[in-house]
Design a protein around this motif. Structure first.
Motif, PDB file in Angstrom:
ATOM      1  N   ARG A   1       5.820  11.452   2.439  1.00 36.80           N
ATOM      2  CA  ARG A   1       7.052  11.673   2.688  1.00 36.80           C
ATOM      3  C   ARG A   1       7.674  11.980   4.169  1.00 36.80           C
ATOM      4  O   ARG A   1       8.982  11.595   4.178  1.00 36.80           O
ATOM      5  N   PHE A   2       6.916  12.658   4.587  1.00 31.85           N
ATOM      6  CA  PHE A   2       7.371  12.939   6.189  1.00 31.85           C
ATOM      7  C   PHE A   2       7.302  11.378   6.900  1.00 31.85           C
ATOM      8  O   PHE A   2       8.162  11.179   7.680  1.00 31.85           O
ATOM      9  N   LEU A   3       6.144  10.608   6.818  1.00 29.85           N
ATOM     10  CA  LEU A   3       6.179   9.549   7.594  1.00 29.85           C
ATOM     11  C   LEU A   3       7.236   8.554   7.153  1.00 29.85           C
ATOM     12  O   LEU A   3       7.777   7.996   7.997  1.00 29.85           O
ATOM     13  N   THR A   4       7.632   8.414   5.825  1.00 30.17           N
ATOM     14  CA  THR A   4       8.664   7.801   5.180  1.00 30.17           C
ATOM     15  C   THR A   4      10.152   8.080   6.057  1.00 30.17           C
ATOM     16  O   THR A   4      10.779   7.361   6.526  1.00 30.17           O
ATOM     17  N   THR A   5      10.298   9.554   6.143  1.00 29.19           N
ATOM     18  CA  THR A   5      11.324  10.137   6.807  1.00 29.19           C
ATOM     19  C   THR A   5      11.326   9.488   8.396  1.00 29.19           C
ATOM     20  O   THR A   5      12.342   9.192   8.934  1.00 29.19           O
ATOM     21  N   CYS A   6      10.224   9.790   8.803  1.00 26.95           N
ATOM     22  CA  CYS A   6      10.108   9.373  10.328  1.00 26.95           C
ATOM     23  C   CYS A   6      10.526   7.970  10.599  1.00 26.95           C
ATOM     24  O   CYS A   6      11.209   7.460  11.752  1.00 26.95           O
ATOM     25  N   VAL A   7       9.966   6.806   9.702  1.00 28.75           N
ATOM     26  CA  VAL A   7      10.232   5.467   9.552  1.00 28.75           C
ATOM     27  C   VAL A   7      11.619   5.307   9.930  1.00 28.75           C
ATOM     28  O   VAL A   7      12.304   4.488  10.679  1.00 28.75           O
ATOM     29  N   ILE A   8      12.125   5.915   8.546  1.00 27.78           N
ATOM     30  CA  ILE A   8      13.653   5.606   8.499  1.00 27.78           C
ATOM     31  C   ILE A   8      14.603   6.045   9.609  1.00 27.78           C
ATOM     32  O   ILE A   8      15.521   5.596  10.243  1.00 27.78           O
ATOM     33  N   ALA A   9      14.080   7.318  10.320  1.00 27.62           N
ATOM     34  CA  ALA A   9      14.730   8.078  11.256  1.00 27.62           C
ATOM     35  C   ALA A   9      14.690   6.841  12.712  1.00 27.62           C
ATOM     36  O   ALA A   9      15.824   7.002  13.395  1.00 27.62           O
ATOM     37  N   VAL A  10      13.636   6.492  12.897  1.00 32.85           N
ATOM     38  CA  VAL A  10      13.366   5.685  14.058  1.00 32.85           C
ATOM     39  C   VAL A  10      14.202   4.408  13.913  1.00 32.85           C
ATOM     40  O   VAL A  10      14.768   4.072  14.873  1.00 32.85           O
TER      41      VAL A  10
ATOM     42  N   HIS B   1      -3.721   7.227 -13.721  1.00 33.06           N
ATOM     43  CA  HIS B   1      -3.325   6.327 -12.635  1.00 33.06           C
ATOM     44  C   HIS B   1      -1.677   6.666 -12.336  1.00 33.06           C
ATOM     45  O   HIS B   1      -1.641   6.796 -10.958  1.00 33.06           O
ATOM     46  N   SER B   2      -0.805   7.012 -12.996  1.00 31.22           N
ATOM     47  CA  SER B   2       0.567   7.344 -12.948  1.00 31.22           C
ATOM     48  C   SER B   2       0.657   8.700 -12.289  1.00 31.22           C
ATOM     49  O   SER B   2       1.385   9.013 -11.308  1.00 31.22           O
ATOM     50  N   HIS B   3      -0.392   9.474 -12.470  1.00 28.04           N
ATOM     51  CA  HIS B   3      -0.311  10.998 -12.004  1.00 28.04           C
ATOM     52  C   HIS B   3      -0.918  10.740 -10.502  1.00 28.04           C
ATOM     53  O   HIS B   3      -0.209  11.663  -9.602  1.00 28.04           O
ATOM     54  N   GLN B   4      -1.915   9.882 -10.324  1.00 29.50           N
ATOM     55  CA  GLN B   4      -2.172   9.640  -8.937  1.00 29.50           C
ATOM     56  C   GLN B   4      -1.123   9.202  -8.214  1.00 29.50           C
ATOM     57  O   GLN B   4      -1.063   9.644  -6.922  1.00 29.50           O
ATOM     58  N   SER B   5      -0.481   8.145  -8.576  1.00 26.80           N
ATOM     59  CA  SER B   5       0.514   7.684  -7.624  1.00 26.80           C
ATOM     60  C   SER B   5       1.774   8.330  -7.398  1.00 26.80           C
ATOM     61  O   SER B   5       2.174   8.485  -6.477  1.00 26.80           O
ATOM     62  N   SER B   6       2.165   9.458  -8.480  1.00 29.06           N
ATOM     63  CA  SER B   6       3.348  10.291  -8.215  1.00 29.06           C
ATOM     64  C   SER B   6       2.776  11.398  -7.409  1.00 29.06           C
ATOM     65  O   SER B   6       3.568  11.578  -6.422  1.00 29.06           O
ATOM     66  N   SER B   7       1.504  11.918  -7.304  1.00 34.93           N
ATOM     67  CA  SER B   7       0.915  12.845  -6.438  1.00 34.93           C
ATOM     68  C   SER B   7       1.064  12.151  -5.061  1.00 34.93           C
ATOM     69  O   SER B   7       1.207  12.906  -4.048  1.00 34.93           O
ATOM     70  N   TRP B   8       0.536  10.826  -4.778  1.00 32.98           N
ATOM     71  CA  TRP B   8       0.579  10.102  -3.518  1.00 32.98           C
ATOM     72  C   TRP B   8       2.032  10.199  -3.037  1.00 32.98           C
ATOM     73  O   TRP B   8       2.255  10.455  -1.769  1.00 32.98           O
ATOM     74  N   LYS B   9       2.983   9.859  -4.103  1.00 26.83           N
ATOM     75  CA  LYS B   9       4.670   9.865  -3.398  1.00 26.83           C
ATOM     76  C   LYS B   9       5.078  11.295  -3.252  1.00 26.83           C
ATOM     77  O   LYS B   9       5.855  11.292  -2.266  1.00 26.83           O
ATOM     78  N   GLU B  10       4.436  12.292  -3.564  1.00 25.06           N
ATOM     79  CA  GLU B  10       4.935  13.811  -3.479  1.00 25.06           C
ATOM     80  C   GLU B  10       3.894  14.258  -2.154  1.00 25.06           C
ATOM     81  O   GLU B  10       4.211  15.348  -1.816  1.00 25.06           O
ATOM     82  N   SER B  11       2.975  13.324  -1.745  1.00 26.01           N
ATOM     83  CA  SER B  11       2.217  14.088  -0.491  1.00 26.01           C
ATOM     84  C   SER B  11       3.315  14.351   0.746  1.00 26.01           C
ATOM     85  O   SER B  11       3.896  13.574   0.966  1.00 26.01           O
ATOM     86  N   LYS B  12       3.119  15.614   1.369  1.00 18.93           N
ATOM     87  CA  LYS B  12       3.983  15.847   2.487  1.00 18.93           C
ATOM     88  C   LYS B  12       3.677  14.730   3.461  1.00 18.93           C
ATOM     89  O   LYS B  12       4.865  14.621   4.239  1.00 18.93           O
TER      90      LYS B  12
END
Length: 375
Positions: free
Chosen positions: A20-29, A6-17
């Motif tokens: 990561r890109f959508l998070t950056t996008c939301v913060i930038a907007v 489960h922890s491996h799944q959640s970490s790979s989810w967090k590292e999905s490009k």
């Protein structure tokens, strides 16, 4: 076992490009909207840059991500906008100012060298490293040149270059809009902005040719290792089409805002203070370096207004030790002469790209020789 899976799944989810890109996008907007709300100059550039810079340090769970291709798209849009400001008459005017471009570029680089020498004495950091961190403009060229040379601290060079870029993007707009320059956004600018906020039907007819030419020249420029190819390629293509009689049209305001966000988010992720030793000392040196360079460019711009019939704002933005793209954004907001500003900035970029590397190699060789003879 389930827990680790489960922890491996959640970490790979967090590292999905994409995440990561959508998070950056939301913060930038959010940054763009906030800076617009508090009436900051060039809000989508500064807001996205500041929020992404701070956000990437606060949110440790997700590594922020901003693809270079998006930054390059933003540069193509800016290149097209810069190209539109060139006409046959502006090229004649620029021809007249060529001696001044040579003189003021040389003076600005001499100032940068002098400041680097003083900082090197104060900080005990080797002069070649500080000099490469102080050269105004050409971030990507300087960093790649620093990688080729022995004995250069790449972390310090990158930090000095990026922190100066961020300081200039912050201080130059605040200075230009301050009482020092007596600039007000006139009604004409507001009317033009309102007119430019929607799609012009003529733009839709002609933009496809410009889009193909701009992208093509950007890629060719990158292939032949041209400086800031994604900015200069589209600009040259637009100028050539314009001069051939095929007129381009201004882009809607929201497209220009989007290009600011594309650039700002990328620059916000460049600064990595955690890699530095003696953080406080380096931040102080970077501030001193940036302030001294901005001060020199203000003094030189006052001299330039005596020599040519241009406004103080146009002359200051022409000589500001930042990038052509950032200065173009500010110039559009204050009705500065875009073609003059672009030419001075472009001349310095090309000069730094072609003339500075061999000059630096000569200087560093002589410094090394002196050290060897002293030993």
């Amino acid at each position: 076992m389930d827990g680790t899976g489960h922890s491996h799944q959640s970490s790979s989810w967090k590292e999905s490009k994409w995440i990561r890109f959508l998070t950056t996008c939301v913060i930038a907007v959010l940054g763009g909207f906030f800076f617009q709300l508090i009436h900051m100059p060039i809000p989508w550039l500064l807001g996205s840059m500041v929020f992404v810079l701070i956000g990437s340090k606060i949110f440790r769970g997700v590594t922020f991500y901003w693809p270079a291709q998006i930054r390059n798209t933003g540069m193509i849009i800016i290149g097209y906008t810069l190209g539109l400001s060139f006409t046959a008459s502006t090229l004649v005017q620029i021809g007249r100012q060529l001696p001044s471009m040579v003189l003021f570029t040389a003076l600005l680089l001499l100032c940068a060298g002098g400041i680097a020498f003083i900082i090197s004495l104060l900080s005990k950091i080797p002069f070649p490293t500080v000099l490469m961190g102080s050269i105004p403009g050409g971030l990507s060229q300087i960093v790649s040149l620093a990688e080729e040379m022995k004995g250069i601290d790449l972390t310090i060079v990158t930090f000095l270059q990026v922190s100066r870029l961020i300081m200039i993007m912050f201080f130059v707009p605040l200075l230009v809009f301050s009482p020092l320059f007596h600039v007000t956004l006139n009604d004409g600018a507001a009317v033009a902005a309102a007119a430019g906020s929607g799609w012009d039907p003529a733009l839709l007819q002609h933009i496809w040719l410009f889009a193909v030419v701009c992208v093509l020249l950007a890629l060719i420029g990158q292939k032949i290792k041209f400086p800031t190819a994604f900015l200069l390629g589209p600009m040259i293509g637009t100028v050539l089409l314009n001069l051939s009689g095929y007129t381009g049209h201004s882009l809607p305001t929201f497209v220009l805002d989007l290009s600011q966000l594309m650039m700002g988010s990328y620059i916000g992720l460049l600064l990595k203070p955690e890699n530095l030793k003696n953080k406080l000392k380096m931040v102080s040196l970077a501030l001193l370096n940036g302030v001294a360079l901005i001060g020199c460019s203000i003094l030189l711009s006052l001299l330039l207004t005596r020599m040519h019939d241009i406004t103080v704002v146009t002359s200051f933005l022409s000589l500001s030790p930042g990038g052509m793209d950032q200065m173009a954004f500010i110039a559009k907001e204050v009705n500065g002469d875009l073609s003059v500003i672009t030419c001075y900035q472009l001349f310095r970029t090309l000069f730094i790209f072609f003339a500075v590397p061999p000059l630096l190699r000569l200087i560093f060789r002589s410094v090394l020789k002196e050290k060897r003879t002293a030993q």
